[in-house]
Design a protein around this motif. Structure first.
Motif, PDB file in Angstrom:
ATOM      1  N   GLU A  15      37.417  -1.760 -60.021  1.00 20.59           N
ATOM      2  CA  GLU A  15      38.238  -3.170 -59.982  1.00 20.59           C
ATOM      3  C   GLU A  15      39.965  -2.976 -59.761  1.00 20.59           C
ATOM      4  OE1 GLU A  15      38.388  -7.410 -60.436  1.00 20.59           O
ATOM      5  OE2 GLU A  15      36.516  -6.496 -59.710  1.00 20.59           O
ATOM      6  N   LEU A  16      40.051  -2.402 -61.507  1.00 23.66           N
ATOM      7  CA  LEU A  16      41.181  -2.468 -61.524  1.00 23.66           C
ATOM      8  C   LEU A  16      42.410  -1.104 -60.997  1.00 23.66           C
ATOM      9  CD1 LEU A  16      43.834  -3.282 -63.510  1.00 23.66           C
ATOM     10  CD2 LEU A  16      43.205  -1.601 -65.697  1.00 23.66           C
ATOM     11  N   ILE A  17      41.833  -0.170 -60.754  1.00 23.01           N
ATOM     12  CA  ILE A  17      41.942   0.771 -59.924  1.00 23.01           C
ATOM     13  C   ILE A  17      42.694   0.341 -58.790  1.00 23.01           C
ATOM     14  CG2 ILE A  17      41.472   3.416 -59.341  1.00 23.01           C
ATOM     15  CD1 ILE A  17      39.751   3.873 -62.104  1.00 23.01           C
ATOM     16  N   ALA A  18      41.752   0.214 -57.731  1.00 20.93           N
ATOM     17  CA  ALA A  18      42.288  -0.131 -56.938  1.00 20.93           C
ATOM     18  C   ALA A  18      43.050  -1.351 -56.634  1.00 20.93           C
ATOM     19  CB  ALA A  18      40.679  -0.601 -56.497  1.00 20.93           C
ATOM     20  N   ARG A  19      43.242  -2.266 -58.070  1.00 23.71           N
ATOM     21  CA  ARG A  19      44.464  -3.348 -57.605  1.00 23.71           C
ATOM     22  C   ARG A  19      45.693  -2.541 -57.965  1.00 23.71           C
ATOM     23  NH1 ARG A  19      41.839  -6.644 -61.322  1.00 23.71           N
ATOM     24  NH2 ARG A  19      43.483  -6.508 -62.883  1.00 23.71           N
ATOM     25  N   LEU A  20      45.382  -1.751 -59.018  1.00 25.17           N
ATOM     26  CA  LEU A  20      46.779  -0.390 -59.586  1.00 25.17           C
ATOM     27  C   LEU A  20      46.840   0.419 -58.268  1.00 25.17           C
ATOM     28  CD1 LEU A  20      46.257   0.630 -63.101  1.00 25.17           C
ATOM     29  CD2 LEU A  20      47.651  -1.337 -62.154  1.00 25.17           C
ATOM     30  N   LYS A  21      46.216   1.032 -57.580  1.00 31.44           N
ATOM     31  CA  LYS A  21      46.293   2.128 -55.995  1.00 31.44           C
ATOM     32  C   LYS A  21      47.663   1.016 -55.358  1.00 31.44           C
ATOM     33  CE  LYS A  21      43.522   4.129 -54.930  1.00 31.44           C
ATOM     34  NZ  LYS A  21      41.859   4.754 -54.587  1.00 31.44           N
ATOM     35  N   ALA A  22      46.651  -0.329 -54.990  1.00 31.62           N
ATOM     36  CA  ALA A  22      47.719  -1.184 -53.738  1.00 31.62           C
ATOM     37  C   ALA A  22      49.018  -1.352 -54.101  1.00 31.62           C
ATOM     38  CB  ALA A  22      46.659  -2.699 -54.068  1.00 31.62           C
ATOM     39  N   ARG A  23      49.054  -1.521 -55.418  1.00 35.93           N
ATOM     40  CA  ARG A  23      50.209  -1.805 -56.192  1.00 35.93           C
ATOM     41  C   ARG A  23      51.429  -0.379 -56.364  1.00 35.93           C
ATOM     42  NH1 ARG A  23      49.617  -4.161 -61.072  1.00 35.93           N
ATOM     43  NH2 ARG A  23      48.532  -6.465 -59.203  1.00 35.93           N
ATOM     44  N   HIS A  24      50.964   0.951 -56.766  1.00 35.87           N
ATOM     45  CA  HIS A  24      51.693   1.772 -56.709  1.00 35.87           C
ATOM     46  C   HIS A  24      51.375   3.093 -55.783  1.00 35.87           C
ATOM     47  CE1 HIS A  24      53.298   0.579 -60.775  1.00 35.87           C
ATOM     48  NE2 HIS A  24      51.663   0.065 -60.752  1.00 35.87           N
ATOM     49  N   GLY A  25      50.002   3.692 -54.972  1.00 37.16           N
ATOM     50  CA  GLY A  25      50.089   4.290 -54.478  1.00 37.16           C
ATOM     51  C   GLY A  25      48.725   5.296 -55.125  1.00 37.16           C
ATOM     52  N   PRO A  26      48.435   6.381 -54.098  1.00 37.47           N
ATOM     53  CA  PRO A  26      48.101   6.901 -55.030  1.00 37.47           C
ATOM     54  C   PRO A  26      48.095   7.520 -57.237  1.00 37.47           C
ATOM     55  CG  PRO A  26      48.790   8.500 -53.401  1.00 37.47           C
ATOM     56  CD  PRO A  26      50.198   7.601 -53.888  1.00 37.47           C
ATOM     57  N   LEU A  27      47.162   7.910 -57.762  1.00 38.03           N
ATOM     58  CA  LEU A  27      47.315   7.156 -59.575  1.00 38.03           C
ATOM     59  C   LEU A  27      46.518   9.019 -59.997  1.00 38.03           C
ATOM     60  CD1 LEU A  27      46.174   3.950 -59.804  1.00 38.03           C
ATOM     61  CD2 LEU A  27      47.795   4.876 -59.600  1.00 38.03           C
ATOM     62  N   LEU A  28      46.818   9.494 -60.842  1.00 38.98           N
ATOM     63  CA  LEU A  28      46.182   9.725 -61.723  1.00 38.98           C
ATOM     64  C   LEU A  28      45.535   9.345 -63.568  1.00 38.98           C
ATOM     65  CD1 LEU A  28      47.660  11.905 -63.920  1.00 38.98           C
ATOM     66  CD2 LEU A  28      48.255  12.862 -62.092  1.00 38.98           C
ATOM     67  N   PHE A  29      44.155  10.520 -63.607  1.00 37.77           N
ATOM     68  CA  PHE A  29      44.569   9.737 -64.448  1.00 37.77           C
ATOM     69  C   PHE A  29      44.382  11.035 -65.480  1.00 37.77           C
ATOM     70  CE2 PHE A  29      42.702   6.317 -62.778  1.00 37.77           C
ATOM     71  CZ  PHE A  29      42.904   5.335 -63.776  1.00 37.77           C
ATOM     72  N   HIS A  30      45.195  11.062 -67.037  1.00 36.70           N
ATOM     73  CA  HIS A  30      44.968  12.104 -68.403  1.00 36.70           C
ATOM     74  C   HIS A  30      44.784  11.368 -69.589  1.00 36.70           C
ATOM     75  CE1 HIS A  30      46.207  15.195 -70.818  1.00 36.70           C
ATOM     76  NE2 HIS A  30      46.482  15.678 -70.036  1.00 36.70           N
ATOM     77  N   GLN A  31      43.611  11.742 -70.004  1.00 40.15           N
ATOM     78  CA  GLN A  31      43.113  11.618 -70.937  1.00 40.15           C
ATOM     79  C   GLN A  31      43.613  12.043 -72.401  1.00 40.15           C
ATOM     80  OE1 GLN A  31      40.276   9.622 -71.952  1.00 40.15           O
ATOM     81  NE2 GLN A  31      41.063   9.560 -74.452  1.00 40.15           N
ATOM     82  N   SER A  32      44.102  10.740 -73.006  1.00 38.39           N
ATOM     83  CA  SER A  32      45.581  10.838 -74.106  1.00 38.39           C
ATOM     84  C   SER A  32      45.216  12.221 -75.517  1.00 38.39           C
ATOM     85  CB  SER A  32      46.130  10.043 -74.834  1.00 38.39           C
ATOM     86  OG  SER A  32      47.361  10.356 -75.621  1.00 38.39           O
ATOM     87  N   GLY A  33      45.303  12.836 -75.956  1.00 38.64           N
ATOM     88  CA  GLY A  33      44.601  13.005 -76.769  1.00 38.64           C
ATOM     89  C   GLY A  33      45.347  12.670 -78.430  1.00 38.64           C
ATOM     90  N   GLY A  34      45.934  12.089 -78.345  1.00 39.80           N
ATOM     91  CA  GLY A  34      46.953  11.115 -79.114  1.00 39.80           C
ATOM     92  C   GLY A  34      47.603  10.617 -78.994  1.00 39.80           C
ATOM     93  N   CYS A  35      48.827  11.236 -80.921  1.00 39.35           N
ATOM     94  CA  CYS A  35      50.230  10.625 -81.017  1.00 39.35           C
ATOM     95  C   CYS A  35      50.731   9.217 -80.464  1.00 39.35           C
ATOM     96  CB  CYS A  35      50.940  11.546 -79.408  1.00 39.35           C
ATOM     97  SG  CYS A  35      52.628  11.497 -79.472  1.00 39.35           S
ATOM     98  N   PRO A  41      43.192   6.933 -72.209  1.00 41.91           N
ATOM     99  CA  PRO A  41      43.002   7.694 -70.367  1.00 41.91           C
ATOM    100  C   PRO A  41      43.790   6.838 -70.044  1.00 41.91           C
ATOM    101  CG  PRO A  41      41.319   5.692 -70.838  1.00 41.91           C
ATOM    102  CD  PRO A  41      41.820   6.164 -72.342  1.00 41.91           C
ATOM    103  N   MET A  42      45.431   7.612 -69.762  1.00 43.85           N
ATOM    104  CA  MET A  42      46.620   7.336 -68.888  1.00 43.85           C
ATOM    105  C   MET A  42      46.399   6.903 -67.667  1.00 43.85           C
ATOM    106  SD  MET A  42      47.905   6.775 -72.469  1.00 43.85           S
ATOM    107  CE  MET A  42      49.642   5.975 -71.493  1.00 43.85           C
ATOM    108  N   CYS A  43      46.927   5.984 -66.839  1.00 41.79           N
ATOM    109  CA  CYS A  43      47.234   6.219 -65.358  1.00 41.79           C
ATOM    110  C   CYS A  43      48.064   6.081 -64.921  1.00 41.79           C
ATOM    111  CB  CYS A  43      46.330   5.091 -65.530  1.00 41.79           C
ATOM    112  SG  CYS A  43      46.083   4.687 -63.755  1.00 41.79           S
ATOM    113  N   TYR A  44      48.612   7.384 -64.295  1.00 38.24           N
ATOM    114  CA  TYR A  44      50.389   7.414 -63.952  1.00 38.24           C
ATOM    115  C   TYR A  44      50.038   7.610 -61.845  1.00 38.24           C
ATOM    116  CZ  TYR A  44      50.304   9.405 -68.183  1.00 38.24           C
ATOM    117  OH  TYR A  44      50.344   8.757 -69.954  1.00 38.24           O
ATOM    118  N   PRO A  45      51.246   7.251 -61.877  1.00 37.01           N
ATOM    119  CA  PRO A  45      51.633   7.520 -60.040  1.00 37.01           C
ATOM    120  C   PRO A  45      51.431   8.760 -60.169  1.00 37.01           C
ATOM    121  CG  PRO A  45      53.495   5.925 -60.913  1.00 37.01           C
ATOM    122  CD  PRO A  45      52.293   6.568 -61.880  1.00 37.01           C
ATOM    123  N   GLN A  46      50.962   9.600 -59.128  1.00 43.16           N
ATOM    124  CA  GLN A  46      50.648  11.423 -58.913  1.00 43.16           C
ATOM    125  C   GLN A  46      52.220  11.566 -58.352  1.00 43.16           C
ATOM    126  OE1 GLN A  46      47.721  12.845 -56.018  1.00 43.16           O
ATOM    127  NE2 GLN A  46      46.542  11.232 -57.105  1.00 43.16           N
ATOM    128  N   GLY A  47      52.787  12.249 -59.029  1.00 41.02           N
ATOM    129  CA  GLY A  47      53.640  13.047 -59.206  1.00 41.02           C
ATOM    130  C   GLY A  47      55.025  12.662 -60.023  1.00 41.02           C
TER     131      GLY A  47
END
Length: 126
Positions: A15-35, A41-47
């Motif tokens: 549900e949250l992914i759908a809301r974020l896609k509606a607002r930001h367009g295509p997304l991708l996730f990358h599992q953060s390894g720390g730092c 899991p980090m969510c970014y606009p594709q590109g």
């Protein structure tokens, strides 16, 4: 038994992914390894996040690709990742931050049948 996958998402996460896609367009996730943002899991606009040869695509959640570093995958390859959402502040670079929610990775070991099916499918390049 359902088809084995390396990553899935809870209904709340979808549900949250759908809301974020509606607002930001295509997304991708990358599992953060720390730092900076821990192991979230980090969510970014594709590109806006550079995926490279050191990253592995585990699958998709909400029609969004989900990646992790190859080195981290070596430790997690026997686990199914379940992306969930909980109240709190997300990673400072992740899109869900302003929502008052954050993505959270839960995991479980693959069952023997799942593992065998997954490895067979991957050996076929599927």
């Amino acid at each position: 038994m359902t088809e084995a996958s390396r990553v899935s998402a809870t209904p709340a996460a979808l549900e949250l992914i759908a809301r974020l896609k509606a607002r930001h367009g295509p997304l991708l996730f990358h599992q953060s390894g720390g730092c900076c943002d821990g192991s979230s899991p980090m969510c970014y606009p594709q590109g806006e996040f550079q995926i490279g040869d050191a990253d592995v695509q585990l699958g998709e959640i909400g029609s969004c690709p989900f990646y992790m570093s190859r080195a981290q995958f070596a430790y997690w390859e026997h686990t199914h990742l379940i992306i969930d959402v909980v109240p709190g502040r997300g990673g400072m670079f992740s899109l869900e931050g302003p929502e008052g929610l954050r993505f959270l990775t839960r995991s479980r070991l693959f069952e023997d049948g799942e593992w065998a099916a997954l490895k067979a499918r991957e050996a076929q390049g599927v």
